[in-house]
Scaffold this active site. Structure first.
Site, PDB file in Angstrom:
ATOM      1  N   TYR A 605       0.844  -1.197   0.000  1.00 29.75           N
ATOM      2  CA  TYR A 605       0.000   0.000   0.000  1.00 29.75           C
ATOM      3  C   TYR A 605       0.881   1.249   0.000  1.00 29.75           C
ATOM      4  O   TYR A 605       1.000   1.930  -0.988  1.00 29.75           O
ATOM      5  CB  TYR A 605      -0.955  -0.006   1.196  1.00 29.75           C
ATOM      6  CG  TYR A 605      -1.946   1.137   1.139  1.00 29.75           C
ATOM      7  CD1 TYR A 605      -3.052   1.063   0.308  1.00 29.75           C
ATOM      8  CD2 TYR A 605      -1.764   2.286   1.893  1.00 29.75           C
ATOM      9  CE1 TYR A 605      -3.964   2.108   0.222  1.00 29.75           C
ATOM     10  CE2 TYR A 605      -2.670   3.338   1.827  1.00 29.75           C
ATOM     11  CZ  TYR A 605      -3.760   3.254   0.993  1.00 29.75           C
ATOM     12  OH  TYR A 605      -4.653   4.296   0.914  1.00 29.75           O
ATOM     13  N   HIS A 812     -15.834   1.596  -3.794  1.00 28.58           N
ATOM     14  CA  HIS A 812     -14.415   1.524  -3.466  1.00 28.58           C
ATOM     15  C   HIS A 812     -14.074   0.284  -2.625  1.00 28.58           C
ATOM     16  O   HIS A 812     -12.907  -0.045  -2.479  1.00 28.58           O
ATOM     17  CB  HIS A 812     -13.994   2.794  -2.731  1.00 28.58           C
ATOM     18  CG  HIS A 812     -12.525   3.071  -2.771  1.00 28.58           C
ATOM     19  ND1 HIS A 812     -11.835   3.260  -3.952  1.00 28.58           N
ATOM     20  CD2 HIS A 812     -11.593   3.175  -1.785  1.00 28.58           C
ATOM     21  CE1 HIS A 812     -10.555   3.477  -3.683  1.00 28.58           C
ATOM     22  NE2 HIS A 812     -10.383   3.424  -2.387  1.00 28.58           N
TER      23      HIS A 812
END
Length: 842
Positions: A605, A812
């Site tokens: 990430y 999302h």
């Protein structure tokens, strides 16, 4: 009879329009004189009709055209194939051919043709991508530098062209996935292993206990109520009743202080837009109150139970259903009085001169104050204002009824800059405790007395640790602080005295994460939820009234058919390019051979101060077990694993460190024999999707497959859509010359290229997005795939597929129903297995 491929019909209007546009371009000399792939496609369909569908009613009609088709092909291949007259004839004949193929037959033909083609191309993997119109006239000027944007038309989600493009892409991707044997096996195994009970920590409101529970495969978890911990739970709120398909989800909730009322939010199809509704807890009676245009909102009740603070946005032109791209600006704070219409809600805070600011209100533990945290982006910094409710017209509800008074609350601006973050923990009268990163990148706890708020009077309660990061702190049973630390990406839970900051004890934990904690100042017990890569859930309970304090296991969840003792988790530290040691977790079956033969799955990430701690994932464990894989999670810079210093080392001008760290993680896995480049998949979502796409551009030879979910791909324009402006604190903004220079160097959309070197190509790429993603809008992925297919997909050495799958009624990720989760991971790992030639191991 049933027609195969009915659900994946090509958008004929789109293909025909695009073909005619290309013909027109050829006639004007704008394009090279070749047969457009769309026309070749229809000719091949006609051939398929003759060879494979002799029993259809319009078979004879098509056969009568075959002589003309053959002659047309010969003329096209002839020496005069580029003449204007010839191309006009070509267009005319093409239209005649298309008219004799009925729509149902066309669907069937296309499906069979795709299956035939996919079988034929299993080894060579070459693909005909949908034609996407390039508007070469569109370019944006950035500080004197002209940047083409030929697919800007894809920024309009409602245009017929965009919808046809999405349809054509899905119709290319889905048959490919359907042709993978692993897809059904993975879905079946995922359904079996994901069918285990899922609980949240219990929490007490009033005299009752509440918790969430999912029997296993329910689309949404259900809120249950108990009169005591020993009582039988009963269903209190079931989000599965909100919609038939589970796409309306619970998004936030707040009980009133005494537990008499519940406010809860719902979101549809994964959108960030929320509607707030209310229940009377006794009898679960629905109230008429209904709040709309709510987004990124707080929900905080005043202690009298008469109303709550929340945030909403003003009305805007066009729709607000999650498919729009318009910018979210001018968020406001309101107070809603129970039993009154939203139109009468009191405006408590707004920032007309700073339209990008967002706020959140929190009522203090004693109910006397409301604290307002104001942020201008995603950076861990905030302004902190407060209002004494006891001095404001005897409480906020009285203020609401006296419309002759000012509409905004009389805020005291305790901290009116964005120098640091201040997070409320608790207070004793005017003495407030905050968690802050002021002069402490790993955070500390400080006391501020509102009666003497000058910074020189602030006092440190718990100092910053030499290495560990404070994740959260909460006050329970009046006088105790429970503080969770992050030590080398593993959670540690400690207990302190509120009055002195004295450390009292450490609660034992295995290597893993605390992902849930309940216990308020008025409560005399705590619950905390532990998970790891190999353990789904252990919920601990500790009664703080008993001596000695002894937490015990309240619930432990196991998964049938999975034996964690067969696997091992290792944490290693590898050097990045600049020598920084980066932690990484590696999970695999015990006693594997380190010979590079195993498929690898590398996740990352690296952004927004978010720490990626150990978590349980059924799909990843299926990859490890049944595809003989190795799972790796790299804790690259940009996250919060080592505090704000670690975050800043991977943001703004330092963003390249994130990509370099991730690439070095891949090199480590390859060097140590865990996997090899041709067997390594990289994966990430949102900011992690940006990570994956940037690394694919920079080091295509390092990976065999890349799956980027809901990624930020256009780094020059992201701030112009929905809430993208809030990310400029982490990325920068192209409107600033210095920051443009950073962004243009790694922006995935603007750095796609055909790799140099013989045999070097892009890895197999799968982009995943949702049509209701109003966080990272789908246009990022659409523009990226269009460019990728145009620049790289036309290269003869690019035999790996470059695909996108756009889900419907999906956003999302938050609130995604279980059925969609299972299908998405089945599609993802089917793609990986097919592209890397992986076999299923029982």
């Amino acid at each position: 009879m049933a027609l195969p491929g009915k659900g994946y019909a090509m958008s004929l209007g789109y293909e025909l329009v695009m073909a005619l546009i290309e013909i027109d371009g050829i006639l004007s000399g704008a394009h090279r004189s070749v047969i457009p792939s769309s026309l070749r496609w229809y000719l091949d369909l006609a051939e398929a009709a003759i060879n494979h569908i002799p029993h259809y009613a319009d078979h004879a009609k098509i056969r009568t055209r075959m002589v003309e088709i053959t002659a047309l092909r010969e003329r096209i291949r002839g020496p005069e194939r580029n003449s204007s007259r010839k191309l006009k004839l070509w267009c005319f004949e093409f239209c005649r051919i298309r008219r004799v193929i009925s729509q149902p037959l066309f669907h069937a033909l296309r499906h069979l043709f795709l299956l035939r083609t996919s079988r034929k191309l299993t080894s060579i993997m070459s693909f005909q991508y949908p034609h996407a119109y390039r508007d070469e006239a569109v370019a944006d000027d950035y500080h004197g530098y002209e940047v083409p944007d030929p697919y800007s038309w894809l920024e309009d989600p409602d245009s017929e062209k965009t919808q046809a493009f999405v349809s054509a892409q899905n119709q290319l991707t889905l048959p490919f996935l359907e042709g993978c044997e692993v897809r059904d096996l993975f879905k079946q195994r995922m359904t079996e292993l994901y069918d285990y009970p899922k609980y949240s920590c219990p929490f007490k409101r009033g005299s009752r206990y509440f918790h969430f529970y999912n029997t296993g495969l329910q689309n949404q978890s259900v809120m249950y109520m108990q009169e005591s911990l020993d009582a039988e739970p009963t269903v209190f709120l079931d989000p599965n009743t909100f919609s038939d398909d589970g796409t309306v989800a619970l998004r936030g909730y707040a009980f009133s202080e005494g537990g008499e009322y519940l406010a809860y939010g719902t979101s549809t199809s994964g959108s960030d837009w929320v509607e707030i509704r209310f229940l009377q807890v006794e009898g679960a009676v629905a109230l008429e109150d209904h709040l709309e245009r709510v987004k990124f909102s707080c929900m905080s009740w005043t202690h009298d139970g008469k109303g709550l603070f929340y945030n909403s946005y003003p009305d805007q032109e066009g729709k607000s259903d999650g498919t729009e791209t318009s910018t979210n600006l001018h968020q406001k704070l309101y107070f809603h009085v129970l039993g009154t219409p939203q139109s009468e809600d009191v405006l408590c805070a707004e920032f007309p001169e700073n339209p990008k600011w967002m706020s959140g209100a929190e009522v203090s533990d004693d109910g006397h104050y409301v604290l307002l945290s104001i942020r201008e982006g995603c950076d861990p910094v905030n302004r902190l204002w407060y209002c004494d409710l006891e001095k404001t017209c005897q409480g906020i509800t009285d203020l609401c009824r006296k419309y002759d008074l000012p509409r905004l609350l009389p805020w005291t601006k305790l901290i009116d800059n964005f120098d640091a973050e201040y997070e409320y923990v608790t207070n004793e009268g005017t003495l407030f405790t905050f968690k802050t990163n002021l002069d402490a990148p790993r955070y500390r706890l400080i006391n501020i007395d509102f009666a003497s708020p000058d910074q020189s009077n602030w006092r440190e309660l718990i100092p910053q640790h030499d290495k560990d990061v404070i994740v959260f702190a909460t006050c329970t049973f009046s006088s105790y602080l429970f503080v969770c630390f992050l030590h080398d990406v593993k959670n540690v839970l400690k207990m302190y005295h509120l009055s002195s900051g004295e450390e009292l004890r450490t609660f034992p934990l295995d290597v893993g994460s605390i992902v849930g904690f309940t216990g308020r100042k008025r409560d005399s017990e705590i619950f905390y939820y532990f998970t790891s890569f190999l353990s789904p859930a252990i919920i601990y309970h500790c009664d703080l009234t008993k001596e000695p304090l002894q937490p015990h296991i309240f619930r432990e969840v196991t998964v049938k058919g999975f034996n964690p003792s067969d696997y091992q988790t290792t944490q290693i530290f590898y050097p990045s390019k600049d020598g920084t040691q980066i932690p990484m977790f590696i999970v695999h079956k015990k006693d594997i051979k380190m010979d590079g033969s195993h498929p690898g799955f590398l996740y990352g990430y690296g952004g927004f101060n978010i720490s990626i701690t150990p978590s349980y994932s059924v799909s990843r464990l299926i990859f490890v077990r049944h595809l003989r894989g190795v799972l790796a999670v790299a804790n690259i810079r940009g996250g919060g694993e080592y505090g704000e210093t670690w975050h800043k080392a991977g943001m703004l001008a330092n963003k390249q460190n994130c990509f370099t760290d991730f690439e070095c993680a891949a090199e480590y896995l390859i060097k140590e024999g865990y996997t090899s480049p041709s067997k390594l998949t990289i994966n990430g979502g949102s900011n992690g999707g940006l990570l994956v796409a940037a690394c694919v551009n920079q080091r295509p030879e390092l990976f065999g497959c890349a799956v980027a979910q809901v990624g930020v791909m256009d780094m020059l324009k992201f701030h112009k859509f929905t809430i993208g402006h809030a990310w400029t604190t982490d990325f920068g903004c192209s409107e600033d010359k210095e920051q443009f220079d950073w962004l243009i160097k790694y922006s995935p959309l603007h750095n796609i290229h055909v790799p140099e070197g013989n045999g070097v190509q892009y890895p197999a790429v799968l982009l995943l997005t949702g049509d209701h993603d109003d966080r990272v809008v789908p246009l990022h992925s659409l523009k990226y795939i269009a460019t990728l297919q145009y620049v790289v997909g036309r290269s003869p050495k690019q035999t790996n597929p470059l695909f996108i799958l756009v889900d419907t009624k999906s956003g999302h990720g938050a609130g995604k129903p279980t059925s969609k989760v299972i299908q998405e991971v089945a599609d993802t790992y089917a793609f990986i297995a097919r592209c890397l030639n992986l076999s299923w191991v029982k």
